[in-house]
Design an enzyme around this catalytic site. Structure first.
Site, PDB file in Angstrom:
ATOM      1  N   CYS A   1      30.179  25.352  -5.384  1.00  0.00           N
ATOM      2  CA  CYS A   1      29.483  25.480  -6.674  1.00  0.00           C
ATOM      3  C   CYS A   1      30.029  26.643  -7.489  1.00  0.00           C
ATOM      4  CB  CYS A   1      27.984  25.654  -6.422  1.00  0.00           C
ATOM      5  SG  CYS A   1      27.058  26.053  -7.910  1.00  0.00           S
TER       6      CYS A   1
ATOM      7  N   CYS B   1      30.328  23.505  -9.873  1.00  0.00           N
ATOM      8  CA  CYS B   1      29.373  23.583 -10.993  1.00  0.00           C
ATOM      9  C   CYS B   1      29.704  24.675 -12.001  1.00  0.00           C
ATOM     10  CB  CYS B   1      27.962  23.865 -10.474  1.00  0.00           C
ATOM     11  SG  CYS B   1      27.567  23.138  -8.887  1.00  0.00           S
TER      12      CYS B   1
ATOM     13  N   LYS C   1      33.291  24.489 -13.759  1.00  0.00           N
ATOM     14  CA  LYS C   1      33.252  23.227 -14.512  1.00  0.00           C
ATOM     15  C   LYS C   1      32.427  23.392 -15.793  1.00  0.00           C
ATOM     16  CE  LYS C   1      29.913  20.913 -14.300  1.00  0.00           C
ATOM     17  NZ  LYS C   1      29.466  20.001 -13.272  1.00  0.00           N
TER      18      LYS C   1
ATOM     19  N   TYR D   1      30.541  11.432 -10.747  1.00  0.00           N
ATOM     20  CA  TYR D   1      30.218  12.635 -11.534  1.00  0.00           C
ATOM     21  C   TYR D   1      31.493  13.368 -11.972  1.00  0.00           C
ATOM     22  CZ  TYR D   1      25.278  13.085  -9.861  1.00  0.00           C
ATOM     23  OH  TYR D   1      23.959  12.929  -9.575  1.00  0.00           O
TER      24      TYR D   1
ATOM     25  N   GLU E   1      33.017  13.871 -15.759  1.00  0.00           N
ATOM     26  CA  GLU E   1      32.978  15.222 -16.338  1.00  0.00           C
ATOM     27  C   GLU E   1      34.382  15.695 -16.697  1.00  0.00           C
ATOM     28  OE1 GLU E   1      30.808  17.593 -13.479  1.00  0.00           O
ATOM     29  OE2 GLU E   1      28.872  16.963 -14.314  1.00  0.00           O
TER      30      GLU E   1
ATOM     31  N   HIS F   1       9.065  19.265 -33.473  1.00  0.00           N
ATOM     32  CA  HIS F   1       9.794  18.594 -34.539  1.00  0.00           C
ATOM     33  C   HIS F   1      10.635  19.570 -35.329  1.00  0.00           C
ATOM     34  CE1 HIS F   1      10.490  15.335 -37.314  1.00  0.00           C
ATOM     35  NE2 HIS F   1      10.236  16.148 -38.318  1.00  0.00           N
TER      36      HIS F   1
ATOM     37  N   GLU G   1      11.556  15.137 -28.790  1.00  0.00           N
ATOM     38  CA  GLU G   1      10.221  14.652 -29.165  1.00  0.00           C
ATOM     39  C   GLU G   1      10.120  13.137 -29.007  1.00  0.00           C
ATOM     40  OE1 GLU G   1       9.075  14.948 -33.399  1.00  0.00           O
ATOM     41  OE2 GLU G   1      11.188  15.221 -33.866  1.00  0.00           O
TER      42      GLU G   1
HETATM   43  P1  NDP Z   1      31.247  10.259  -6.252  1.00  0.00           P
HETATM   44  O1  NDP Z   1      30.975   9.765  -4.895  1.00  0.00           O
HETATM   45  O2  NDP Z   1      30.128  10.513  -7.190  1.00  0.00           O
HETATM   46  O3  NDP Z   1      32.283   9.279  -6.985  1.00  0.00           O
HETATM   47  C1  NDP Z   1      33.449   8.839  -6.372  1.00  0.00           C
HETATM   48  C2  NDP Z   1      34.092   7.812  -7.278  1.00  0.00           C
HETATM   49  O4  NDP Z   1      35.360   7.452  -6.782  1.00  0.00           O
HETATM   50  C3  NDP Z   1      33.263   6.540  -7.379  1.00  0.00           C
HETATM   51  O5  NDP Z   1      33.341   6.057  -8.699  1.00  0.00           O
HETATM   52  C4  NDP Z   1      33.967   5.605  -6.405  1.00  0.00           C
HETATM   53  O6  NDP Z   1      33.841   4.256  -6.766  1.00  0.00           O
HETATM   54  C5  NDP Z   1      35.410   6.038  -6.584  1.00  0.00           C
HETATM   55  N1  NDP Z   1      36.225   5.792  -5.398  1.00  0.00           N
HETATM   56  C6  NDP Z   1      35.952   6.111  -4.116  1.00  0.00           C
HETATM   57  N2  NDP Z   1      36.964   5.754  -3.304  1.00  0.00           N
HETATM   58  C7  NDP Z   1      37.900   5.188  -4.084  1.00  0.00           C
HETATM   59  C8  NDP Z   1      39.173   4.601  -3.827  1.00  0.00           C
HETATM   60  N3  NDP Z   1      39.671   4.543  -2.599  1.00  0.00           N
HETATM   61  N4  NDP Z   1      39.855   4.087  -4.868  1.00  0.00           N
HETATM   62  C9  NDP Z   1      39.347   4.142  -6.124  1.00  0.00           C
HETATM   63  N5  NDP Z   1      38.156   4.694  -6.425  1.00  0.00           N
HETATM   64  C10 NDP Z   1      37.447   5.202  -5.411  1.00  0.00           C
HETATM   65  O7  NDP Z   1      32.127  11.555  -6.010  1.00  0.00           O
HETATM   66  P2  NDP Z   1      32.519  12.790  -6.896  1.00  0.00           P
HETATM   67  O8  NDP Z   1      33.680  13.341  -6.181  1.00  0.00           O
HETATM   68  O9  NDP Z   1      32.624  12.445  -8.346  1.00  0.00           O
HETATM   69  O10 NDP Z   1      31.294  13.769  -6.727  1.00  0.00           O
HETATM   70  C11 NDP Z   1      30.842  14.133  -5.414  1.00  0.00           C
HETATM   71  C12 NDP Z   1      29.413  14.545  -5.452  1.00  0.00           C
HETATM   72  O11 NDP Z   1      29.335  15.856  -5.978  1.00  0.00           O
HETATM   73  C13 NDP Z   1      28.534  13.696  -6.366  1.00  0.00           C
HETATM   74  O12 NDP Z   1      28.031  12.560  -5.733  1.00  0.00           O
HETATM   75  C14 NDP Z   1      27.465  14.667  -6.740  1.00  0.00           C
HETATM   76  O13 NDP Z   1      26.456  14.595  -5.760  1.00  0.00           O
HETATM   77  C15 NDP Z   1      28.155  16.002  -6.710  1.00  0.00           C
HETATM   78  N6  NDP Z   1      28.474  16.472  -8.068  1.00  0.00           N
HETATM   79  C16 NDP Z   1      27.447  16.739  -8.928  1.00  0.00           C
HETATM   80  C17 NDP Z   1      27.692  17.180 -10.203  1.00  0.00           C
HETATM   81  C18 NDP Z   1      26.556  17.455 -11.112  1.00  0.00           C
HETATM   82  O14 NDP Z   1      25.427  17.582 -10.640  1.00  0.00           O
HETATM   83  N7  NDP Z   1      26.767  17.516 -12.418  1.00  0.00           N
HETATM   84  C19 NDP Z   1      29.058  17.377 -10.680  1.00  0.00           C
HETATM   85  C20 NDP Z   1      30.058  17.040  -9.723  1.00  0.00           C
HETATM   86  C21 NDP Z   1      29.761  16.602  -8.466  1.00  0.00           C
HETATM   87  P3  NDP Z   1      32.558   3.346  -6.368  1.00  0.00           P
HETATM   88  O15 NDP Z   1      31.446   3.770  -7.255  1.00  0.00           O
HETATM   89  O16 NDP Z   1      33.040   1.960  -6.644  1.00  0.00           O
HETATM   90  O17 NDP Z   1      32.303   3.608  -4.923  1.00  0.00           O
END
Ligand code: NDP
Length: 457
Positions: A42, A47, A50, A176, A180, A433, A438
């Site tokens: 983080c 976080c 970012k 996510y 982002e 407002h 709102e």
């Molecule tokens: P996520 O698990 O959210 O997303 C991974 C993405 O990669 C999905 O869209 C998935 O597709 C895709 N994917 C996975 N494997 C493959 C592959 N082999 N080929 C192509 N695409 C693939 O992971 P992130 O790394 O984005 O984030 C990790 C975690 O960190 C999040 O779940 C969240 O909990 C946390 N986080 C929170 C944030 C916040 O609160 N603002 C910011 C950043 C991270 P599919 O959906 O089809 O499985």
């Protein structure tokens, strides 16, 4: 038996630091080991940096909007090294604060990896330390997708130390981090292509949010390509070349692989302590965060439940109170609010329309409007606000927002939903407002029953 410490925490990130310092505050003798950076993902590569980059990226839109408000600006451009150094200075500052929090609380800190020798003994950078109880809070790390040439791609950690700002960027993934990164890199001036393997990104979020954000990102110039993957990645001189599933090629200055994260368990030798882990490495825990070995606990991303910093810190705090503060409690994972700091951001709490429809009859209230700033700026940006309400009890089951300030607004809405507010409670609340927020208290007419096709665009 006499132990060196009452509690040993492996991992100095959000979960581990909170657990260690609260436990020490309750009088426990606590050791903490961190092998990479205090403050964990983080603070160092997640976080915090970012969010700084997201804030930096928002200026480009503000500069463009300001003309319609009468400002006459000429912007010479953006200097990446200035932003990178400001970001790194802040993460260094915060990382230092995490160490001081621990030492001030009386914890013994070890800048070293820890490894199990037996269920009560660890090797910590070559020293044997015995502990009555042990917490595993080692977090997670980005995982490459395993396609040929993916070593030519960058992972999310790499963004924060980039030497040069990439002009042409490809992002693989639709979670996510992918979303982002797409927004912040585009805002800082990159030409961004996002490749997602499914039909619609941000799986698990409410469909209206997913559609609305895709539309907003496209209208801001991001090239979103759904149902598209890269079969092979090559390095051609300074370029990274992606061979895409539609037969085309894409040459970029940088490819970010944002295809998920995996729990950090390598090197812990969990087997020496008899701690079980699931496929992929996640450590299963019960409601009290105990692993299959009753005096060994796991917290945060290494458990792969809800991978969010505030969940990890809440779990760490609850565990320390339970073990050493004579205040047993556990954390509910229902109604955990979260936000994606996309451009514009989305924020959400509670059930999506799809989840609610699967449970029983629910009423959907949705509004879409152009926020006041953009009625003047003429930037094509619409805000969406949505409530999901249980038809029988009238309890608000979910709230969703796409639009500026959504994360700030949703924190307050989450309090109402956690407290069990009904639609009537929202309706009798007076609005502030003029704000976008709102609209949450002025949604008078039901848009549709949950799960029915949307009538409006
Ligand atoms: P996520 O698990 O959210 O997303 C991974 C993405 O990669 C999905 O869209 C998935 O597709 C895709 N994917 C996975 N494997 C493959 C592959 N082999 N080929 C192509 N695409 C693939 O992971 P992130 O790394 O984005 O984030 C990790 C975690 O960190 C999040 O779940 C969240 O909990 C946390 N986080 C929170 C944030 C916040 O609160 N603002 C910011 C950043 C991270 P599919 O959906 O089809 O499985």
């Amino acid at each position: 038996m006499d132990f060196d410490v009452d509690l040993f925490v492996i991992g100095g990130g959000s979960a581990g630091v909170r657990c260690a310092r609260i436990a020490a505050g309750h009088g426990a003798r606590v050791g903490v080991a961190e092998s990479r950076f205090w403050g964990g993902t983080c603070v160092n590569v997640g976080c915090v940096p970012k969010k700084i980059l997201v804030q930096a990226s928002e200026y480009s839109g503000h500069f463009a909007d300001s003309r319609a408000f009468g400002w006459q600006l000429s912007v010479a451009g953006h200097d990446w090294p200035t932003l990178r150094e400001a970001t790194l200075a802040e993460t260094r500052r915060l990382s230092g604060i995490y160490v001081s929090l621990l030492t001030n609380a009386g914890c013994t800190v070890f800048d070293a990896p820890a490894r199990f020798l037996d269920p009560h003994t660890l090797d910590v950078g070559g020293r044997r330390v015995s502990a009555e109880r042990i917490v595993i809070a080692t977090g997670g790390q980005p995982e490459r997708p395993g396609i040929p040439g993916d070593e030519h791609g960058l992972i999310s950690d790499d963004l924060f130390t980039l030497e040069n700002f990439p002009r042409r960027v490809a992002i693989m993934g639709g979670g996510y981090i992918a979303v982002e990164f797409a927004g912040l890199l585009a805002g800082l001036g990159a030409q961004v292509t996002l490749l997602y393997r499914g039909e619609k990104f941000l799986r698990g979020f409410d469909s209206d949010l997913r559609d609305g954000l895709a539309e907003a990102m496209r209208s801001s110039g991001i090239d979103l390509r759904f149902a598209t993957t890269a079969g092979e990645i090559e390095r051609i001189g300074p370029d990274t070349r992606l061979h895409l599933s539609d037969g085309s090629r894409l040459d970029v200055d940088a490819l970010f692989l944002c295809t998920g994260r995996r729990p950090n368990v390598a090197g812990l030798d969990l087997a020496a302590a008899g701690v079980a882990s699931a496929r992929g490495g996640a450590i299963p825990v019960d409601a009290g965060m105990a692993t299959n070995v009753p005096h060994i606990f796991a917290l945060g991303d290494v458990t792969d439940q809800v991978n969010l910093t505030p969940v990890a810190t809440a779990q760490g705090h609850a565990l320390a109170d339970t073990l050493f503060g004579n205040r047993p409690r556990s954390i509910s994972l229902a109604n955990v609010p979260s936000a994606v700091f996309s451009s514009p951001p989305i924020a959400t709490v509670g059930l999506t329309e799809e989840d609610a429809a699967a449970r029983g009859p629910a009423d959907i209230f949705v509004t879409r409007f152009t926020p006041m700033r953009h009625t003047i700026s003429k930037r094509a940006r619409r805000t969406m606000i949505k409530l999901v309400v249980d038809s029988a009890t009238q309890k608000v089951l979910g709230a969703h927002m796409l639009g500026e300030d959504a994360p700030e607004i949703m924190q307050g809405i989450a309090v109402a939903i956690v407290a069990g507010a009904t639609k009537a409670d929202f309706d009798r609340t007076i609005g502030i407002h003029p704000t976008a927020a709102e609209e949450f208290v002025t949604l008078r007419t039901r848009t549709r029953e949950a799960g029915q096709p949307p009538r409006d665009p």
